[in-house]
Design a protein around this motif. Structure first.
Motif, PDB file in Angstrom:
ATOM      1  N   VAL A  49     -61.610  19.145  29.277  1.00 51.91           N
ATOM      2  CA  VAL A  49     -62.054  20.146  30.426  1.00 51.91           C
ATOM      3  C   VAL A  49     -62.585  19.293  31.477  1.00 51.91           C
ATOM      4  O   VAL A  49     -62.331  19.823  32.639  1.00 51.91           O
ATOM      5  CB  VAL A  49     -63.298  20.846  29.497  1.00 51.91           C
ATOM      6  N   TYR A  50     -63.160  18.148  31.448  1.00 52.32           N
ATOM      7  CA  TYR A  50     -63.596  17.528  32.400  1.00 52.32           C
ATOM      8  C   TYR A  50     -62.369  17.019  33.455  1.00 52.32           C
ATOM      9  O   TYR A  50     -62.423  17.221  34.728  1.00 52.32           O
ATOM     10  CB  TYR A  50     -64.418  16.263  32.138  1.00 52.32           C
ATOM     11  N   ASP A  51     -61.373  16.764  32.886  1.00 48.42           N
ATOM     12  CA  ASP A  51     -59.992  16.313  33.430  1.00 48.42           C
ATOM     13  C   ASP A  51     -59.365  17.577  34.487  1.00 48.42           C
ATOM     14  O   ASP A  51     -58.837  17.429  35.521  1.00 48.42           O
ATOM     15  CB  ASP A  51     -58.960  15.837  32.622  1.00 48.42           C
ATOM     16  N   HIS A  52     -59.728  18.584  33.827  1.00 46.64           N
ATOM     17  CA  HIS A  52     -59.057  19.808  34.589  1.00 46.64           C
ATOM     18  C   HIS A  52     -60.151  20.443  35.583  1.00 46.64           C
ATOM     19  O   HIS A  52     -59.715  20.733  36.685  1.00 46.64           O
ATOM     20  CB  HIS A  52     -59.074  21.042  33.622  1.00 46.64           C
ATOM     21  N   PHE A  53     -61.512  20.144  35.546  1.00 45.15           N
ATOM     22  CA  PHE A  53     -62.311  20.824  36.442  1.00 45.15           C
ATOM     23  C   PHE A  53     -63.294  19.928  37.023  1.00 45.15           C
ATOM     24  O   PHE A  53     -64.002  20.324  37.967  1.00 45.15           O
ATOM     25  CB  PHE A  53     -63.002  22.041  35.908  1.00 45.15           C
ATOM     26  N   GLY A  54     -63.689  19.006  36.566  1.00 44.62           N
ATOM     27  CA  GLY A  54     -64.463  17.953  36.888  1.00 44.62           C
ATOM     28  C   GLY A  54     -65.921  18.101  36.765  1.00 44.62           C
ATOM     29  O   GLY A  54     -66.824  17.638  36.453  1.00 44.62           O
ATOM     30  N   THR A  55     -66.165  19.264  37.385  1.00 44.12           N
ATOM     31  CA  THR A  55     -67.736  19.747  37.284  1.00 44.12           C
ATOM     32  C   THR A  55     -67.968  21.313  37.029  1.00 44.12           C
ATOM     33  O   THR A  55     -66.836  22.066  37.084  1.00 44.12           O
ATOM     34  CB  THR A  55     -68.442  19.454  38.724  1.00 44.12           C
TER      35      THR A  55
END
Length: 196
Positions: A49-55
């Motif tokens: 999830v972090y890889d796709h959206f960061g924040t």
């Protein structure tokens, strides 16, 4: 014999995550949506999830862009099927505008969650410009205004549309009355001869 589940492409995984995020917003509101709750709901690891959206704002911006794209596509398709009569074009535009409020109730919640975000402000200006240009292009054959003059009127009409949408969201008007009011405003913006 066991089979290994196939891995999703990056695009397919992003779409799956956005679908899941939308479901979380529908069920729990934007306050219930974080990168952690999305990972849990989607059954994936947090790093994915972090890889796709960061924040979290990155996730909310991706959702907002997705909804805006769907709304723009629906409006464009509706305009293609409209009769080439100013009143009909205005009605189709108005119906499509307020369909966003009824068909995509998450739009306002996501927008509210992003208030104060500088990237969100840029997206909203981009969206306003795109919508005004699409309106002006559809109405230009029915107006003697210059392209820029008509675009400016469309910007004004969209400001009024936002105010009418606020009344609709506060349940101070009906969808039918909102559509009629916006249709009249759009059609009235084509009046190129001021009263003397």
């Amino acid at each position: 014999m066991t089979t290994t589940p196939s891995r999703l492409s990056k695009y397919a995984r992003r779409e799956q995550l956005l679908d899941t995020a939308m479901a979380v917003v529908r069920a729990q509101g934007t306050d219930g949506l974080t990168l952690v709750t999305l990972a849990e709901a989607a059954g994936v690891s947090r790093p994915i999830v972090y890889d796709h959206f960061g924040t979290r704002p990155g996730l909310l911006l991706a959702l907002y862009r997705r909804l805006e794209e769907r709304h723009r596509t629906a409006t464009t398709q509706a305009l293609r099927g409209a009769a080439h009569i100013p009143g009909e074009i205005a009605r189709v535009m108005s119906t499509a505008y307020f369909a966003c409020a009824t068909d995509m109730p998450e739009f306002n919640a996501i927008s509210a969650a992003l208030k104060g975000n500088p990237e969100m402000e840029a997206i909203q200006y981009e969206m306003l410009d795109n919508y005004a240009e699409a309106m002006a292009a559809a109405l230009l054959p029915h107006s003697s205004l210059t392209t820029e003059g008509l675009r400016l009127r469309c910007i004004g009409v969209l400001g009024a549309a936002e105010a009418i949408a606020a009344e609709l969201n506060r349940e101070r008007t009906t969808i039918a009355d909102a559509i009629t009011a916006l249709t009249d405003l759009i059609a009235g913006s084509l009046d190129t001869e001021p009263d003397r």
